[in-house]
Design a protein around this motif. Sequence first.
Motif, PDB file in Angstrom:
ATOM      1  N   ARG A 117       5.009  17.882  13.492  1.00 36.54           N
ATOM      2  CA  ARG A 117       6.146  16.938  13.431  1.00 36.54           C
ATOM      3  C   ARG A 117       6.356  16.668  11.839  1.00 36.54           C
ATOM      4  NH1 ARG A 117       5.385  12.636  18.529  1.00 36.54           N
ATOM      5  NH2 ARG A 117       6.949  11.738  17.432  1.00 36.54           N
ATOM      6  N   GLY A 118       5.558  16.344  11.165  1.00 35.18           N
ATOM      7  CA  GLY A 118       5.775  15.896   9.829  1.00 35.18           C
ATOM      8  C   GLY A 118       6.243  16.444   8.817  1.00 35.18           C
ATOM      9  N   PRO A 119       6.036  17.985   8.781  1.00 32.55           N
ATOM     10  CA  PRO A 119       6.338  18.685   7.720  1.00 32.55           C
ATOM     11  C   PRO A 119       8.023  18.888   7.410  1.00 32.55           C
ATOM     12  CG  PRO A 119       4.775  19.929   8.987  1.00 32.55           C
ATOM     13  CD  PRO A 119       5.426  18.572   9.600  1.00 32.55           C
ATOM     14  N   LEU A 120       8.369  19.136   6.029  1.00 28.00           N
ATOM     15  CA  LEU A 120       9.565  19.453   5.665  1.00 28.00           C
ATOM     16  C   LEU A 120      10.185  20.698   6.051  1.00 28.00           C
ATOM     17  CD1 LEU A 120       8.977  17.872   2.200  1.00 28.00           C
ATOM     18  CD2 LEU A 120       9.726  16.887   4.149  1.00 28.00           C
ATOM     19  N   ALA A 121       9.037  21.714   6.500  1.00 28.83           N
ATOM     20  CA  ALA A 121       9.674  23.127   6.701  1.00 28.83           C
ATOM     21  C   ALA A 121       8.988  23.453   8.000  1.00 28.83           C
ATOM     22  CB  ALA A 121       9.383  24.065   5.703  1.00 28.83           C
ATOM     23  N   GLY A 122       9.464  24.589   8.630  1.00 28.08           N
ATOM     24  CA  GLY A 122       8.851  25.062   9.648  1.00 28.08           C
ATOM     25  C   GLY A 122       9.071  24.881  11.122  1.00 28.08           C
ATOM     26  N   PRO A 123       8.919  25.414  12.152  1.00 28.30           N
ATOM     27  CA  PRO A 123       9.200  24.641  13.600  1.00 28.30           C
ATOM     28  C   PRO A 123       7.918  23.808  13.913  1.00 28.30           C
ATOM     29  CG  PRO A 123       8.001  26.900  13.721  1.00 28.30           C
ATOM     30  CD  PRO A 123       8.343  26.802  12.139  1.00 28.30           C
TER      31      PRO A 123
ATOM     32  N   TYR B 296      -3.585  29.269  28.941  1.00 26.29           N
ATOM     33  CA  TYR B 296      -3.221  28.460  27.617  1.00 26.29           C
ATOM     34  C   TYR B 296      -1.696  29.128  27.279  1.00 26.29           C
ATOM     35  CZ  TYR B 296      -4.206  32.737  24.900  1.00 26.29           C
ATOM     36  OH  TYR B 296      -3.998  33.971  24.419  1.00 26.29           O
ATOM     37  N   CYS B 297      -0.926  28.295  26.592  1.00 25.13           N
ATOM     38  CA  CYS B 297       0.431  28.640  26.253  1.00 25.13           C
ATOM     39  C   CYS B 297       0.475  28.003  24.922  1.00 25.13           C
ATOM     40  CB  CYS B 297       1.512  28.623  27.222  1.00 25.13           C
ATOM     41  SG  CYS B 297       3.010  28.894  26.630  1.00 25.13           S
ATOM     42  N   ILE B 298       1.170  28.626  24.014  1.00 26.03           N
ATOM     43  CA  ILE B 298       1.714  28.205  22.566  1.00 26.03           C
ATOM     44  C   ILE B 298       3.176  28.507  22.889  1.00 26.03           C
ATOM     45  CG2 ILE B 298       1.475  28.386  20.147  1.00 26.03           C
ATOM     46  CD1 ILE B 298      -1.503  29.688  21.023  1.00 26.03           C
ATOM     47  N   ALA B 299       3.609  27.363  22.243  1.00 27.13           N
ATOM     48  CA  ALA B 299       5.112  27.392  22.098  1.00 27.13           C
ATOM     49  C   ALA B 299       5.895  26.622  21.066  1.00 27.13           C
ATOM     50  CB  ALA B 299       5.795  26.653  23.547  1.00 27.13           C
ATOM     51  N   TYR B 300       7.026  27.013  20.937  1.00 28.23           N
ATOM     52  CA  TYR B 300       7.580  26.387  19.600  1.00 28.23           C
ATOM     53  C   TYR B 300       9.090  25.710  19.789  1.00 28.23           C
ATOM     54  CZ  TYR B 300       4.496  29.184  16.770  1.00 28.23           C
ATOM     55  OH  TYR B 300       3.166  29.717  16.480  1.00 28.23           O
ATOM     56  N   ALA B 301       9.500  24.906  18.961  1.00 30.40           N
ATOM     57  CA  ALA B 301      10.916  24.390  18.825  1.00 30.40           C
ATOM     58  C   ALA B 301      11.277  24.933  17.421  1.00 30.40           C
ATOM     59  CB  ALA B 301      11.123  23.181  19.234  1.00 30.40           C
ATOM     60  N   SER B 302      12.211  25.351  17.278  1.00 28.68           N
ATOM     61  CA  SER B 302      12.737  26.091  15.758  1.00 28.68           C
ATOM     62  C   SER B 302      13.156  24.905  14.906  1.00 28.68           C
ATOM     63  CB  SER B 302      13.743  27.049  16.183  1.00 28.68           C
ATOM     64  OG  SER B 302      15.209  26.416  16.367  1.00 28.68           O
ATOM     65  N   VAL B 303      13.321  25.241  13.768  1.00 26.05           N
ATOM     66  CA  VAL B 303      14.114  24.417  12.734  1.00 26.05           C
ATOM     67  C   VAL B 303      15.245  24.094  13.058  1.00 26.05           C
ATOM     68  CG1 VAL B 303      14.894  24.311  10.435  1.00 26.05           C
ATOM     69  CG2 VAL B 303      12.681  25.259  10.814  1.00 26.05           C
ATOM     70  N   GLU B 304      16.224  25.075  13.679  1.00 27.44           N
ATOM     71  CA  GLU B 304      17.412  24.911  14.151  1.00 27.44           C
ATOM     72  C   GLU B 304      17.658  23.765  15.178  1.00 27.44           C
ATOM     73  OE1 GLU B 304      17.420  28.359  11.916  1.00 27.44           O
ATOM     74  OE2 GLU B 304      16.301  27.668  13.741  1.00 27.44           O
TER      75      GLU B 304
ATOM     76  N   PRO C 154      16.320  24.630  -1.135  1.00 31.08           N
ATOM     77  CA  PRO C 154      15.762  24.786   0.057  1.00 31.08           C
ATOM     78  C   PRO C 154      15.929  26.444   0.565  1.00 31.08           C
ATOM     79  CG  PRO C 154      17.596  23.560   0.477  1.00 31.08           C
ATOM     80  CD  PRO C 154      17.747  23.796  -0.903  1.00 31.08           C
ATOM     81  N   CYS C 155      14.904  26.878   1.385  1.00 31.70           N
ATOM     82  CA  CYS C 155      15.143  27.899   2.143  1.00 31.70           C
ATOM     83  C   CYS C 155      15.491  27.761   3.443  1.00 31.70           C
ATOM     84  CB  CYS C 155      13.723  28.817   1.995  1.00 31.70           C
ATOM     85  SG  CYS C 155      12.594  28.263   2.964  1.00 31.70           S
ATOM     86  N   PRO C 156      15.693  29.096   4.278  1.00 34.44           N
ATOM     87  CA  PRO C 156      16.136  28.684   5.498  1.00 34.44           C
ATOM     88  C   PRO C 156      15.022  28.225   6.449  1.00 34.44           C
ATOM     89  CG  PRO C 156      16.868  30.970   4.773  1.00 34.44           C
ATOM     90  CD  PRO C 156      15.838  30.404   3.725  1.00 34.44           C
ATOM     91  N   TYR C 157      13.904  28.195   6.225  1.00 35.41           N
ATOM     92  CA  TYR C 157      12.817  27.520   6.948  1.00 35.41           C
ATOM     93  C   TYR C 157      12.786  25.924   6.623  1.00 35.41           C
ATOM     94  CZ  TYR C 157      11.363  32.171   7.627  1.00 35.41           C
ATOM     95  OH  TYR C 157      11.259  33.533   8.031  1.00 35.41           O
ATOM     96  N   HIS C 158      13.508  25.448   5.874  1.00 34.26           N
ATOM     97  CA  HIS C 158      13.419  24.018   5.545  1.00 34.26           C
ATOM     98  C   HIS C 158      14.144  23.199   6.527  1.00 34.26           C
ATOM     99  CE1 HIS C 158      11.601  24.956   1.514  1.00 34.26           C
ATOM    100  NE2 HIS C 158      11.017  23.871   1.909  1.00 34.26           N
ATOM    101  N   ARG C 159      13.783  22.065   6.885  1.00 34.13           N
ATOM    102  CA  ARG C 159      14.604  21.150   7.828  1.00 34.13           C
ATOM    103  C   ARG C 159      15.233  20.305   7.040  1.00 34.13           C
ATOM    104  NH1 ARG C 159       8.914  18.747  11.119  1.00 34.13           N
ATOM    105  NH2 ARG C 159       8.352  20.862  11.789  1.00 34.13           N
ATOM    106  N   MET C 160      16.697  20.529   6.766  1.00 32.92           N
ATOM    107  CA  MET C 160      17.515  20.040   5.738  1.00 32.92           C
ATOM    108  C   MET C 160      17.725  18.292   6.129  1.00 32.92           C
ATOM    109  SD  MET C 160      18.277  22.015   3.808  1.00 32.92           S
ATOM    110  CE  MET C 160      19.795  21.295   2.952  1.00 32.92           C
TER     111      MET C 160
END
Length: 199
Positions: free
Chosen positions: A26-32, A74-82, A185-191
């Motif tokens: 939840r806290g990082p500046l980059a990634g899902p 088990y299931c592992i899921a993501y919400a993207s940077v977008e 920033p790169c495309p993985y950063h949360r602007m």
Amino acid sequence: MNWIEYEQNAELKGYKAICGVDEAGRGPLAGPVCAAAVILPPNTIIDGVNDSKKLTEKKREALFNVIKETAVSYCIAYASVEEIESINILNATMLAMKRAVEGLDVKADYAMIDGNKMPPLDIDGETIVKGDAKSMSIACASILAKVSRDRLLYEYAKEYPQYQFDKHKGYGTAAHREAIIKYGPCPYHRMSFLTKILK
């Protein structure tokens, strides 16, 4: 301490497929943001499992496979940077948790969610603050989410070595902030997370 008290209480109410749910990132500046849902066999305690933040990376990696092998599902899921940028980090976290629960190949009938907010699920459940230090199922979910997300950031580090994602996993360390200022920033950063850095 009884690691399976919450699971047992849900069983006493008649629930059969009880999943623990937690997120990482939840806290990082980059990634899902990553979430995991885990259904364990009744009364299962996996030796060595704890809140993922209290374990070394090596220990989490070792437990990752043990949890997957032990779990009923088990299931592992993501919400993207977008998605984080579009609906905000809280809603994206809820979305990732919902995807994890709904992605289980054994349908859960009760969900124990780490934290104080319930994602929009069509099954019963409860929220447990600091659940990853109280419930075996949630602690297992926290390890799956953390390891999965960390592995993704190692891949990002190969693509964009200048940010050293392998070292900080996207969190806002001094070195990471300096790299953003230096390289942009790169495309993985949360602007939306970078407004104070990119003034």
